[in-house]
Design a protein around this motif. Structure first.
Motif, PDB file in Angstrom:
ATOM      1  N   ARG A  84      -6.098  -1.138   6.540  1.00  0.00           N
ATOM      2  CA  ARG A  84      -6.533  -2.425   5.988  1.00  0.00           C
ATOM      3  C   ARG A  84      -6.315  -3.517   7.029  1.00  0.00           C
ATOM      4  O   ARG A  84      -5.321  -3.503   7.751  1.00  0.00           O
ATOM      5  CB  ARG A  84      -5.749  -2.756   4.716  1.00  0.00           C
ATOM      6  N   HIS A 135       2.041   3.012   2.190  1.00  0.00           N
ATOM      7  CA  HIS A 135       3.028   3.054   3.276  1.00  0.00           C
ATOM      8  C   HIS A 135       4.304   2.312   2.919  1.00  0.00           C
ATOM      9  O   HIS A 135       5.325   2.456   3.589  1.00  0.00           O
ATOM     10  CB  HIS A 135       2.421   2.531   4.576  1.00  0.00           C
ATOM     11  N   CYS A 188       0.882  -1.174   0.000  1.00  0.00           N
ATOM     12  CA  CYS A 188       0.000   0.000   0.000  1.00  0.00           C
ATOM     13  C   CYS A 188       0.925   1.231   0.000  1.00  0.00           C
ATOM     14  O   CYS A 188       2.142   1.087   0.030  1.00  0.00           O
ATOM     15  CB  CYS A 188      -0.911  -0.035   1.225  1.00  0.00           C
ATOM     16  N   CYS A 201      -1.506  -2.335   9.817  1.00  0.00           N
ATOM     17  CA  CYS A 201      -0.909  -1.296   8.972  1.00  0.00           C
ATOM     18  C   CYS A 201      -1.598   0.045   9.234  1.00  0.00           C
ATOM     19  O   CYS A 201      -2.811   0.084   9.425  1.00  0.00           O
ATOM     20  CB  CYS A 201      -1.070  -1.678   7.505  1.00  0.00           C
ATOM     21  N   CYS A 207      -2.528   2.110   7.268  1.00  0.00           N
ATOM     22  CA  CYS A 207      -3.516   2.429   6.231  1.00  0.00           C
ATOM     23  C   CYS A 207      -4.909   1.959   6.633  1.00  0.00           C
ATOM     24  O   CYS A 207      -5.893   2.341   6.001  1.00  0.00           O
ATOM     25  CB  CYS A 207      -3.124   1.815   4.893  1.00  0.00           C
ATOM     26  N   HIS A 251       0.363  -6.266   1.626  1.00  0.00           N
ATOM     27  CA  HIS A 251      -0.904  -6.822   2.094  1.00  0.00           C
ATOM     28  C   HIS A 251      -1.224  -8.064   1.253  1.00  0.00           C
ATOM     29  O   HIS A 251      -1.102  -8.035   0.031  1.00  0.00           O
ATOM     30  CB  HIS A 251      -2.034  -5.813   1.912  1.00  0.00           C
TER      31      HIS A 251
HETATM   32 ZN   LIG Z   1      -1.310  -0.742   4.406  1.00  0.00          ZN
END
Ligand SMILES: [Zn+2]
Length: 437
Positions: free
Chosen positions: A318, A254, A252, A314, A316, A259
């Motif tokens: 997810r 980051h 992602c 994470c 993000c 993932h």
């Molecule tokens: Zn992520």
């Protein structure tokens, strides 16, 4: 920054407990399917006195036998298929370097899953509707080309199915068509950067914004080099034909770990020697189980890729777990005078030294029964035209950097830019001239 999520991304954010519930239900189904339809799998369960009904929790997966690349070769071509041929809509195969290739099959539902995970993969990398995607993965029996193609088309981007090769045309298309995203192997993209410079095209001035690179292990140093030279964001995507093709996992924004699309691929990390399952955070061999694949379910497939699952969630948001990016494969390992050496270590060391190019090759020979390793490294035009003294100094510097990483002194040969053969797909890093012992 408010991240814009692709509408298909909802499964990326499902609560962990639901993910695990879904995984267990799918695992039971897929094991039952393989047990009913794949004789090799059934006989292995019989040997262990197991039936699909013995799967009570996800941890019970550890009781199931592994599947290896050797199993695919031994049952060539169709021995592991779990669907009759009239339900199979696609076959892919690996380029067998030695002997028979391996063959993989897809039903229409499998192709649909593959498309959906590729849509999600590209979405994670920030590709969107309206992007112009240059797909420089090879089309054909290799899964890279069609995998990326279906994904990009599935999300409504514009796909240019240029495939690998003909680098001058790649650069021309990138420039003239206003390409905003590219898919290829990282080494082939590096080659494009070089070639573009020779053609007086500065990739940094083009609209190209993002690259989705995979099909070979590459390092963090290589990413930095690519991003600096081209001004794009470079994402690592992971997959393998035996499981589905590209689209098993991706980074992602980051860029810390990939993932894994866990609703379709169940990851485990095992000790490569004993096969014991290791806890999250520990490094070992990635083992994958396809949770939804119909035509060719893979149960506990030994990928040979070395990584670790990251325990922390994470930033993000997810809920899909991440694995560290793959820097090495257990079958990449070279044993030089009793020391384990991975090509990725060589790459990391070289990229830390100023004046070198990320084009290199490892040449192995045997002299008087002793393994010799030589690393050929391309140096920049400027460095090469420097005085001899400067080259010698650089040579020593590289040898020191390699010794620091590898623990052994190896021979370094500096070569002019563009001496080492370029690859339009996976790079050939090692030339082994040792006679079989
Ligand atoms: Zn992520």
């Amino acid at each position: 920054m408010t991240p814009a999520f692709h509408p298909a991304s909802a499964p990326d954010f499902v609560p962990r407990s639901l993910v695990r519930e879904l995984q267990l239900a799918r695992l039971r189904q897929i094991v039952a399917r393989a047990w009913e339809r794949v004789p090799l799998f059934r006989s292995r369960l019989d040997e262990r006195g197991l039936t699909p009904g013995d799967l009570h929790t996800l941890d019970d997966i550890a009781r199931l036998p592994f599947t290896t690349k050797g199993d695919l070769r031994d049952t060539y071509p169709f021995g592991l298929f779990a669907s009759p041929m009239e339900e199979i809509v696609r076959l892919h195969a690996s380029s067998g370097t030695t002997g028979k290739p391996i063959v993989v099959a897809y039903t229409q539902a499998d192709v649909n899953v593959w498309t959906s995970v590729m849509v999600l993969s590209l979405a994670l990398a920030g590709v969107h509707h309206g992007d112009i995607v240059q797909n420089a993965y090879g089309y054909g029996l290799f899964t890279g080309g069609l995998g990326a193609h279906y994904g990009a088309e599935g999300m409504g981007a514009t796909v240019i199915p240029i495939s690998g090769g003909n680098t001058d045309r790649q650069i021309m298309v990138m420039k003239d068509f206003g390409v905003t995203a590219i898919c290829s192997t990282p080494t082939y993209f590096l080659h494009m950067i070089d070639r573009a410079a020779q053609m007086d095209v500065d990739i940094r001035e083009l609209p190209l914004r993002v690259g989705v690179f995979g099909a070979e292990p590459w390092t963090e140093s290589m990413r930095r080099r690519i991003e600096n030279l081209s001004g794009i964001k470079a994402y690592d995507i992971y997959g393998l034909s035996e499981i589905i093709g590209p689209g098993v996992g991706i980074e992602c924004p980051h860029q810390h770990g990939l993932h894994i699309f866990e609703d379709h691929f169940y990851p485990e990390i095992v000790n490569p020697e004993t096969g014991d399952v290791l806890p999250d955070g520990e490094e070992g061999e990635l083992v994958l189980t396809t949770l939804s694949k119909q035509a060719m379910p893979m149960i506990r497939y030994r990928t040979r890729d070395i990584t670790a699952l990251i325990p922390e969630p994470c930033p993000c948001g997810r809920t899909l777990r991440r694995m560290l990016r793959i820097g090495r494969r257990s079958d990449d390992m070279l044993i030089i005078r009793g020391v384990n050496v991975f090509p990725s270590q060589v790459e990391t060391a070289l990229l830390e030294v100023e004046g070198t190019l990320p084009h290199y090759q490892i040449i192995l020979t045997r002299f008087h029964g002793l393994d010799q390793m030589e690393v050929q490294v391309e140096v920049t035009e400027e460095t090469f035209s420097d005085k001899i003294g400067a080259l010698e100094e650089l040579n020593d510097k590289i040898a020191d950097a390699l010794e620091h990483v590898l623990g052994i002194r190896v021979r370094v040969t500096l070569v002019e830019p563009h001496t080492i053969e370029r690859s339009e797909g996976k790079a050939k890093r090692v030339i082994d001239r040792r006679l079989p012992s």
